[in-house]
Design a protein around this motif. Structure first.
Motif, PDB file in Angstrom:
ATOM      1  N   ARG A   1       8.757 -11.272  -6.486  1.00 19.35           N
ATOM      2  CA  ARG A   1       8.481 -11.674  -8.117  1.00 19.35           C
ATOM      3  C   ARG A   1       7.317 -11.189  -8.532  1.00 19.35           C
ATOM      4  N   ARG A   2       6.337 -11.042  -7.841  1.00 16.86           N
ATOM      5  CA  ARG A   2       4.836 -10.407  -8.346  1.00 16.86           C
ATOM      6  C   ARG A   2       4.483  -9.098  -7.275  1.00 16.86           C
ATOM      7  N   ARG A   3       4.082  -8.210  -7.569  1.00 17.38           N
ATOM      8  CA  ARG A   3       3.612  -7.092  -6.721  1.00 17.38           C
ATOM      9  C   ARG A   3       2.106  -6.536  -7.219  1.00 17.38           C
ATOM     10  N   VAL A   4       1.297  -6.473  -6.110  1.00 14.36           N
ATOM     11  CA  VAL A   4       0.027  -6.079  -6.274  1.00 14.36           C
ATOM     12  C   VAL A   4      -0.164  -4.843  -5.228  1.00 14.36           C
ATOM     13  N   TYR A   5      -0.795  -3.869  -5.861  1.00  8.81           N
ATOM     14  CA  TYR A   5      -1.043  -2.750  -4.959  1.00  8.81           C
ATOM     15  C   TYR A   5      -2.361  -2.611  -4.361  1.00  8.81           C
ATOM     16  N   MET A   6      -2.773  -2.364  -3.309  1.00 10.55           N
ATOM     17  CA  MET A   6      -3.988  -2.063  -2.831  1.00 10.55           C
ATOM     18  C   MET A   6      -4.161  -0.598  -2.096  1.00 10.55           C
TER      19      MET A   6
ATOM     20  N   GLY B   1       1.009  -1.066   0.098  1.00  9.27           N
ATOM     21  CA  GLY B   1       0.040   0.102   0.060  1.00  9.27           C
ATOM     22  C   GLY B   1       0.933   1.364   0.115  1.00  9.27           C
ATOM     23  N   SER B   2       0.422   2.446   0.137  1.00  8.20           N
ATOM     24  CA  SER B   2       1.003   3.598   0.054  1.00  8.20           C
ATOM     25  C   SER B   2       0.042   4.724   0.889  1.00  8.20           C
ATOM     26  N   ASN B   3       0.744   5.811   0.940  1.00 11.73           N
ATOM     27  CA  ASN B   3       0.002   6.940   1.549  1.00 11.73           C
ATOM     28  C   ASN B   3      -0.548   7.773   0.332  1.00 11.73           C
ATOM     29  N   GLY B   4       0.212   7.488  -0.879  1.00  8.65           N
ATOM     30  CA  GLY B   4      -0.335   8.464  -2.100  1.00  8.65           C
ATOM     31  C   GLY B   4       0.138   7.525  -3.165  1.00  8.65           C
ATOM     32  N   ILE B   5      -0.685   7.665  -4.409  1.00  8.59           N
ATOM     33  CA  ILE B   5      -0.034   7.077  -5.623  1.00  8.59           C
ATOM     34  C   ILE B   5      -0.656   7.998  -6.792  1.00  8.59           C
ATOM     35  N   SER B   6       0.423   8.297  -7.775  1.00  8.39           N
ATOM     36  CA  SER B   6       0.109   9.027  -8.773  1.00  8.39           C
ATOM     37  C   SER B   6       0.746   8.770  -9.945  1.00  8.39           C
ATOM     38  N   ARG B   7       0.413   9.114 -11.081  1.00  4.63           N
ATOM     39  CA  ARG B   7       0.777   8.992 -12.402  1.00  4.63           C
ATOM     40  C   ARG B   7       2.098   9.453 -12.371  1.00  4.63           C
ATOM     41  N   GLU B   8       2.450  10.712 -11.978  1.00  5.25           N
ATOM     42  CA  GLU B   8       3.565  11.455 -12.245  1.00  5.25           C
ATOM     43  C   GLU B   8       4.736  11.145 -10.987  1.00  5.25           C
ATOM     44  N   PHE B   9       4.185  10.886  -9.981  1.00  2.65           N
ATOM     45  CA  PHE B   9       5.491  10.546  -8.831  1.00  2.65           C
ATOM     46  C   PHE B   9       5.289   9.218  -8.166  1.00  2.65           C
TER      47      PHE B   9
END
Length: 253
Positions: free
Chosen positions: A201-206, A172-180
């Motif tokens: 090997r694999r990564r999933v963002y929630m 997870g993250s505190n923020g996700i953007s296409r730019e940063f």
């Protein structure tokens, strides 16, 4: 009360409570709802809050981060749907990294118990929640415990991760953007997340829709690093499509 003072009080309240509602805030401050809406629009313009229907919630930054107690009350139904959809991406993974945070904690509780799994996590809450499963081995990363999130950080945690090869990382993250890309306020937290990313090997963002378009202090990943992004329908289909152009599949649930 001057506008600057009123906006400061609204921001403090949002950070204390996790969100503010227009009607209640107007009553508390003794002003018209239209005044609160204008204040929230100004705070949003400055990148301090994000507007929702009838209110707003604070944007996490280098100087502010919600604690675990607040996270378990925000967008709860969305987080449950996200976790339920993300666990379906487990596939044949035998070793799984589960990030700190409330959505990952929900996901951990949904992992299958009829097969052997090894779960690596920095979250004390997640480790405690699944440690009694007979078929699940839980490895808790060592290091300094952050009181806000009850998760370990620091060189010990990052060093432990470098010795693993993990089939699937849920991050997870505190923020996700296409730019940063993916960001978080604390460099120590970013180091742990980046280390997990490198050995998976694999990564999933929630992340629920409130994370999208927001950015914080420390970048630890790019959108293209993930095979899938799982979020809720609060993220528009048009914006979801823009993220798919960077590589990952975007699931809106």
């Amino acid at each position: 009360m001057r506008a600057e003072e009123r906006q400061h009080r609204i921001l403090v309240l949002a950070r204390q409570e996790g969100r503010v509602e227009v009607a209640r805030t107007a009553d508390d401050l003794g002003v018209a709802p239209e005044t609160v809406r204008r204040d929230l629009s100004e705070l949003e313009r400055r990148g301090l809050v994000r507007r929702t229907h009838g209110g707003a919630y604070p944007v996490e930054s280098a100087g502010f981060e919600t604690n675990l107690a607040q996270r378990v009350t925000l967008h709860v139904e969305n987080k449950r749907r996200i976790a339920a959809a993300a666990v379906k991406l487990l596939g044949d993974a035998e070793t799984v990294f589960i990030d700190e945070g409330y959505t990952p904690q929900i996901l951990a509780s949904l992992l299958p118990t009829d097969r052997t799994l090894t779960v690596v996590t920095a979250s004390l809450s997640t480790a405690a929640a699944i440690a009694d499963s007979d078929n699940t081995t839980v490895l808790l990363l060592g290091g300094r415990v952050r009181g806000r999130t009850l998760a370990t950080v620091g060189s010990w945690a990052s060093a432990m991760l470098t010795g693993f090869v993990i089939d699937l990382a849920y991050l997870g993250s505190n923020g996700i953007s296409r730019e940063f890309g993916l960001t978080t306020p604390d460099p120590a937290v970013a180091d742990v997340k980046a280390s997990a990313l490198k050995v998976a090997r694999r990564r999933v963002y929630m992340g629920d829709h409130s994370k999208f378009g927001a950015s914080s202090f420390c970048r630890f990943a790019e959108v293209a690093d993930f095979e899938a992004i799982v979020t809720d329908t609060g993220l528009s289909s048009a914006e979801a499509h823009r993220y798919t152009l960077l590589g990952p599949q975007v699931l809106r649930v």
